[in-house]
Design an enzyme around this catalytic site. Structure first.
Site, PDB file in Angstrom:
ATOM      1  N   ASN A 236       0.825  -1.206   0.000  1.00  0.00           N
ATOM      2  CA  ASN A 236       0.000   0.000   0.000  1.00  0.00           C
ATOM      3  C   ASN A 236       0.859   1.255   0.000  1.00  0.00           C
ATOM      4  O   ASN A 236       2.002   1.247   0.464  1.00  0.00           O
ATOM      5  CB  ASN A 236      -0.930   0.007   1.209  1.00  0.00           C
ATOM      6  CG  ASN A 236      -1.861  -1.191   1.205  1.00  0.00           C
ATOM      7  OD1 ASN A 236      -2.136  -1.770   0.158  1.00  0.00           O
ATOM      8  ND2 ASN A 236      -2.349  -1.570   2.370  1.00  0.00           N
ATOM      9  N   ASP A 238      -0.522   4.283   1.241  1.00  0.00           N
ATOM     10  CA  ASP A 238      -1.362   5.224   1.983  1.00  0.00           C
ATOM     11  C   ASP A 238      -0.762   5.693   3.302  1.00  0.00           C
ATOM     12  O   ASP A 238      -1.338   6.541   3.980  1.00  0.00           O
ATOM     13  CB  ASP A 238      -2.739   4.613   2.247  1.00  0.00           C
ATOM     14  CG  ASP A 238      -2.651   3.212   2.854  1.00  0.00           C
ATOM     15  OD1 ASP A 238      -1.733   2.954   3.650  1.00  0.00           O
ATOM     16  OD2 ASP A 238      -3.523   2.375   2.512  1.00  0.00           O
ATOM     17  N   HIS A 253       5.843  -0.433  -2.642  1.00  0.00           N
ATOM     18  CA  HIS A 253       5.482   0.390  -3.801  1.00  0.00           C
ATOM     19  C   HIS A 253       5.597   1.884  -3.531  1.00  0.00           C
ATOM     20  O   HIS A 253       5.049   2.696  -4.275  1.00  0.00           O
ATOM     21  CB  HIS A 253       4.062   0.046  -4.258  1.00  0.00           C
ATOM     22  CG  HIS A 253       3.916  -1.360  -4.736  1.00  0.00           C
ATOM     23  ND1 HIS A 253       2.733  -2.065  -4.657  1.00  0.00           N
ATOM     24  CD2 HIS A 253       4.816  -2.200  -5.304  1.00  0.00           C
ATOM     25  CE1 HIS A 253       2.913  -3.276  -5.151  1.00  0.00           C
ATOM     26  NE2 HIS A 253       4.166  -3.389  -5.541  1.00  0.00           N
ATOM     27  N   CYS A 261      11.282  14.014  -7.870  1.00  0.00           N
ATOM     28  CA  CYS A 261      11.611  14.634  -9.154  1.00  0.00           C
ATOM     29  C   CYS A 261      12.218  13.565 -10.063  1.00  0.00           C
ATOM     30  O   CYS A 261      13.201  12.900  -9.684  1.00  0.00           O
ATOM     31  CB  CYS A 261      12.597  15.793  -8.983  1.00  0.00           C
ATOM     32  SG  CYS A 261      13.145  16.506 -10.575  1.00  0.00           S
ATOM     33  N   CYS A 312       9.947  20.945 -10.413  1.00  0.00           N
ATOM     34  CA  CYS A 312      10.861  20.760  -9.284  1.00  0.00           C
ATOM     35  C   CYS A 312      11.535  22.090  -8.939  1.00  0.00           C
ATOM     36  O   CYS A 312      12.030  22.802  -9.829  1.00  0.00           O
ATOM     37  CB  CYS A 312      11.906  19.711  -9.636  1.00  0.00           C
ATOM     38  SG  CYS A 312      13.226  19.518  -8.410  1.00  0.00           S
ATOM     39  N   GLY A 380     -12.025 -13.332  -0.340  1.00  0.00           N
ATOM     40  CA  GLY A 380     -11.946 -13.766  -1.724  1.00  0.00           C
ATOM     41  C   GLY A 380     -10.689 -14.564  -1.997  1.00  0.00           C
ATOM     42  O   GLY A 380      -9.756 -14.605  -1.187  1.00  0.00           O
ATOM     43  N   CYS A 396     -10.060  -7.947   7.932  1.00  0.00           N
ATOM     44  CA  CYS A 396      -8.809  -7.818   8.680  1.00  0.00           C
ATOM     45  C   CYS A 396      -9.035  -7.126  10.022  1.00  0.00           C
ATOM     46  O   CYS A 396      -8.495  -7.536  11.050  1.00  0.00           O
ATOM     47  CB  CYS A 396      -7.793  -7.027   7.856  1.00  0.00           C
ATOM     48  SG  CYS A 396      -7.524  -7.652   6.185  1.00  0.00           S
TER      49      CYS A 396
END
Length: 406
Positions: A236, A238, A253, A261, A312, A380, A396
């Site tokens: 995630n 977030d 990720h 930049c 930038c 799932g 969860c």
């Protein structure tokens, strides 16, 4: 109206060179803070803040009337190793200063349930069967036997915080719309695509950045503090694990809260870029037509045409969120680092991921090669169900707080 999450603990306090037990009650506030605007936290120390004794007495009396037991901390920690979580009758707990206490049902975890309203939470969570007590016992046994547990989380852990995902049945982005996530190559090569992305991100950022951890994030943070969780790998972007206090963490990720930049590599906080957007677009406004999993809002082509995108400040280069877009690859050094953590672990738990993306699935293959036991908690089917010794189709945030990591 304020929604307040609370816990009580006892810690040793030195007063006049004498150590005594101080009862401390902490309020964690959703909304504006009670006293400290910056930290959104107020702490009442019964020994030092006598002016608040009246409020404390009312609260402790309510505890007694509710028949609740408040445990003492068994070690000299500022934050206790285990915290009791409870739910209240709203009318009975309405205090004279206009505060309502509420907390989710279940066993305790540190700083629980700073969560979104139920409406936004339910919107993106797929349907799941009721908790199976036998399955809960199996997961408890799995966690108890684990000494160096590695946990890998995906978008399914954050849907209960109100953040949509891509693949959930009936409620994911792919099921709800025909829109698809931005591709890395398109973002890099096309100025109009970057303009469209940043306009959508500008509209969606205030809501996306305000999402808070749910009980599942807090549970994993507590497992780390108690020494049960060896390493946490999240797919995630977030930052909810960081908000929950997780430190032994790899953001596979990247993170939406950072901006990179593409030309000089300079990193800046996303909040600063939001301020630059506001300066460049003082009269620009747009109404969102829905939110995407990565925080950007859905806008029409007409809405984004006049949006100005800054460059930038160091080199005038192209700015991109510090995340791995679809079609891009994870930094090889980060991949090697996670492979090492998997090989050092003695078990692996997947939380809220279908493992459809290879960047996460490859670590399951490494765990299988090392003959590590694998458990999967996801609503799932997943790509690795046949490799798991335990599969659970539950929320969860409902299941993880029930597990005792000690």
């Amino acid at each position: 109206m304020y929604i307040i999450n609370t816990y009580i603990y006892h810690v040793p306090t030195k007063i006049e060179n004498k150590t005594k037990q101080s009862t401390i009650i902490s309020f964690y506030i959703k909304g504006e803070p009670l006293t400290r605007k910056s930290r959104q936290e107020a702490i009442l120390d019964v020994n030092c803040e006598t002016r608040r004794i009246v409020g404390l007495v009312v609260f402790l009396t309510s505890l007694k009337l509710s028949g609740l037991h408040v445990p003492k901390c068994k070690c000299n920690q500022t934050i206790p190793p285990w915290v009791v979580k409870w739910s209240w009758n709203r009318e009975r707990m309405k205090m004279s200063f206009g505060l309502t206490f509420r907390s989710a049902k279940g066993r305790g975890i540190a700083n629980p349930s700073r969560q979104c309203s139920k409406g936004s939470t339910e919107l993106f969570v797929p349907a799941s069967p009721p908790l199976d007590p036998e399955k809960v016992k199996e997961l408890q046994r799995f966690i108890t036997l684990s000494k160096r547990l590695l946990v890998m989380t995906g978008a399914g852990i954050s849907t209960e915080s109100g953040i949509p995902d891509y693949r959930s049945e009936n409620v994911g982005l792919y099921a709800r719309t025909d829109r698809r996530p931005i591709q890395h190559s398109d973002f890099v090569r096309s100025a109009p695509i970057r303009q469209r992305y940043w306009a959508r991100s500008f509209v969606g950022w205030p809501r996306f950045s305000s999402h808070q951890p749910n009980p599942a994030h807090w549970a994993l943070s507590t497992w780390e503090k108690l020494g049960k969780l060896y390493w946490l790998v999240t797919q995630n972007v977030d930052a909810l694990h960081t908000k929950a206090g997780s430190r032994r963490l790899t953001e596979l990720h990247g993170c939406m809260h950072r901006v990179l930049c593409l030309d000089c590599g300079e990193q800046t906080p996303r909040g600063l870029l939001q301020e630059r957007f506001q300066v460049l677009n003082p009269t620009w406004s747009a109404e969102a037509h829905g939110l995407a999993p990565d925080g950007d809002a859905f806008l029409s082509e007409e809405q984004v045409q006049n949006f100005q995108v800054p460059s930038c400040v160091q080199c005038g280069g192209r700015l991109k969120p510090d995340v791995v877009f679809f079609g891009d690859t994870v930094n090889p050094d980060k991949v090697d680092f996670v492979h090492k953590r998997v090989k050092e672990a003695d078990s692996l738990l997947v939380v809220g991921s279908s493992l459809q993306v290879y960047s996460g699935y490859r670590f399951i293959l490494t765990a299988q090669e090392k003959k590590l036991p694998i458990a999967i908690l996801n609503i799932g089917p997943t790509r690795s169900d046949d490799l798991a010794c335990l599969k659970l189709n539950s929320r969860c945030g409902e299941l993880l707080p029930l597990i005792d990591p000690r």
